[in-house]
Structure formats: structure tokens, C-alpha cells
Design an enzyme around this catalytic site. Structure first.
Site, PDB file in Angstrom:
ATOM      1  N   HIS A  99     -11.550  14.585 -99.755  1.00 48.93           N
ATOM      2  CA  HIS A  99     -12.609  14.253-100.709  1.00 48.93           C
ATOM      3  C   HIS A  99     -12.272  13.066-101.598  1.00 48.93           C
ATOM      4  O   HIS A  99     -13.035  12.110-101.700  1.00 48.93           O
ATOM      5  CB  HIS A  99     -12.939  15.462-101.588  1.00 48.93           C
ATOM      6  CG  HIS A  99     -13.945  15.159-102.656  1.00 48.93           C
ATOM      7  ND1 HIS A  99     -13.593  14.727-103.923  1.00 48.93           N
ATOM      8  CD2 HIS A  99     -15.303  15.184-102.635  1.00 48.93           C
ATOM      9  CE1 HIS A  99     -14.684  14.510-104.632  1.00 48.93           C
ATOM     10  NE2 HIS A  99     -15.736  14.790-103.884  1.00 48.93           N
ATOM     11  N   HIS A 119     -18.716  24.355 -98.457  1.00 49.12           N
ATOM     12  CA  HIS A 119     -18.320  23.120 -99.135  1.00 49.12           C
ATOM     13  C   HIS A 119     -16.796  22.980 -99.159  1.00 49.12           C
ATOM     14  O   HIS A 119     -16.096  23.793 -99.743  1.00 49.12           O
ATOM     15  CB  HIS A 119     -18.863  23.141-100.567  1.00 49.12           C
ATOM     16  CG  HIS A 119     -18.673  21.870-101.323  1.00 49.12           C
ATOM     17  ND1 HIS A 119     -17.925  21.799-102.471  1.00 49.12           N
ATOM     18  CD2 HIS A 119     -19.140  20.619-101.091  1.00 49.12           C
ATOM     19  CE1 HIS A 119     -17.948  20.566-102.931  1.00 49.12           C
ATOM     20  NE2 HIS A 119     -18.675  19.829-102.108  1.00 49.12           N
TER      21      HIS A 119
END
Length: 271
Positions: free
Chosen positions: A72, A26
Site C-alpha cells: 500500500h 481490504h
């Protein structure tokens, strides 16, 4: 190589999803010691690949002048020394920002070029990113090593239309809701209209402050009955990883790439 066959909704037909369980780093493994503070940087992804990871997870936004970046947040402020909203900044401004004051923000094309054997799980974060994402994947011949996900059914639909089914996509929110709650006979009749080949979901989703369990034995059974996989995010505790793998999930997305590797090695499932 680009897919030339008829698009399929079954995971087994996609090379990307071969040999589960999949271990996905991740943002490169944001909570692993060497990567702390430098999430979604090329350095973080390289470190995860160096540890042995074949899959990394990232997100994409598009700058004001059309550059697709692996990042992100929709603003630079949280993790970089820069400021401002990505969609309102030109690449010339974004490229000067440093993640944790030390690592540049990478363009998505750099990940494809610098990590040529790595498979990328990409969260489509902004509405304007669907076309540049498809064009970047196509220009790099990377159709078989990218899976595209999104919290937006509309963004996923746009990407699917542009790519013509040549790139794997995850289930959107509506598909997940159907797979979680609809009776199995209804799902079987609707299978051809559920293009997502993997459900990428949290174990528990908080809806209006109320926790709703998403990942259940029934969900895993339903997904598998339709030839789809279940990937759970973001799982950082070894006991949770073990429990979910015992439940039969097909992939885990984790910030603790060291812990996930240890769990899979102990189970003889590290690829």
C-alpha cells in the site's frame, strides 16, 4: 482467458462483477484478528480466502529495478522492519523486509499464482506501475479476474491504453465527479466515454476539510441506469454495512472481513 470482444462499459458484461453484492477483503482484511499487523501479505490474503472470500483488495508499486509488489504505502517504514521508498529500492532490498517483522512483501505475480481462483481488486499506486501490472496480468492469463482502480485519471488512462480494454477498470476521479453531479441526460450522452465499470468510492469525501457525501441514493440510481456498479470503501461497522446494502450498493470493501461475512450471511447474500 483474455477478453476478445469489444470493450464494454456495462458491469453485466464482465465476469469479474457477477453476482453482487461483492465482498472485498481490504488488504486481506487488515483489522480481522488473525491478520492484524500483516496487511497486504500473502498470509493475510490466504487467510481471507480461507474464510471464504472470493475477492481481495490490494495495491501495487514498482521497485527501482522493475519488480511489481503488492504493497500500500510508497515507503516500507510504516508496516515493515525495512526502510526507504519502494521506487528507489531494488527488489533485493525489498524482499528482505518483513511486514510486522514476520511476513515478506509479496510480488503481485505471487498473488496470481498462489491464489489462482481469487479475484483481485488492484489500486494502481504509482505512475511506473501501469506497464508491469498489465504485463503481469497478461502473462498469467488473468484478464478476467482483475479489476484496476486508481486515484489518478492519468494512470488509469495509461493502463486502459496498454490493456486495450481487456481488463475491467474502476471509474477515475473525473468519472466519479460526473456521475455524482452531472444531470442524467448528460451522463447518458457521455456513457460511451465513461469506461469505468464500477465506482469505488468512500461514502464521504473530505474536500479541503469539508465533508462531501459521495454515496447517495441518486448516485446509486445514476450508476445503475448506466449499467455500472457502486462499491464503497472502507466499511467496518455492521450497521453501516447494512444501511449501504439497503441503499443498493453492489460491493463493500472492508478491513473487518469477519463482520462483513456475518452481515451478508444474515441477509442471505454471502456468495
Amino acid at each position: 482467458m483474455a477478453r476478445t470482444t469489444t470493450p464494454t462499459t456495462r458491469a453485466d458484461d464482465w465476469p469479474y462483477l457477477a453476482a453482487p453484492p461483492l465482498a472485498l477483503a481490504h488488504r486481506g482484511g487488515a483489522a480481522w484478528g488473525p491478520n492484524r499487523g500483516i496487511e497486504n501479505s500473502l498470509a493475510a490474503f490466504r487467510a481471507a480466502v480461507g474464510l471464504g472470500y472470493r475477492y481481495v483488495e490490494t495495491d501495487v508499486h514498482v521497485t527501482a529495478d522493475g519488480h511489481l509488489v503488492a504493497f500500500h504505502d510508497d515507503v516500507l517504514d510504516r508496516v515493515t522492519d525495512g526502510h526507504g521508498r519502494l521506487s528507489r529500492l531494488p527488489w533485493s532490498a525489498v524482499r528482505t523486509a518483513r511486514i510486522d517483522g514476520r511476513e515478506p512483501v509479496p510480488r503481485f505475480a505471487e498473488l496470481l499464482e498462489e491464489l489462482p481462483t481469487t479475484r483481485l481488486n488492484v489500486d494502481l499506486k504509482s505512475a511506473g506501475a501501469a506497464r508491469p501490472l498489465w504485463e503481469t496480468i497478461r502473462s498469467h492469463g488473468a484478464e478476467d479476474r482483475v479489476l484496476v482502480a486508481s486515484f489518478s485519471d492519468e494512470r488509469l488512462a495509461e493502463f486502459r491504453r496498454l490493456s486495450g480494454g481487456r481488463v475491467a477498470t474502476a471509474a477515475g476521479p473525473r468519472e466519479v465527479a460526473l456521475l455524482r453531479f452531472a444531470p442524467l441526460p448528460v451522463l447518458r450522452r457521455a456513457a460511451s466515454s465513461l469506461p469505468g465499470i464500477a465506482l469505488q468510492v468512500p461514502e464521504v469525501h473530505h474536500l479541503g476539510g469539508v465533508p462531501v457525501r459521495v454515496v447517495t441514493p441518486g448516485l446509486v440510481e445514476r450508476a445503475h441506469a448506466l449499467g455500472k456498479q457502486v462499491h464503497v470503501w472502507t466499511v467496518d461497522d455492521a450497521a453501516d454495512m447494512t444501511r449501504l446494502l439497503d441503499l443498493g450498493v453492489d460491493g463493500l470493501v472492508s478491513d473487518r472481513v469477519d463482520t462483513l461475512q456475518d452481515v451478508l450471511l444474515a441477509r442471505g447474500q454471502w456468495r
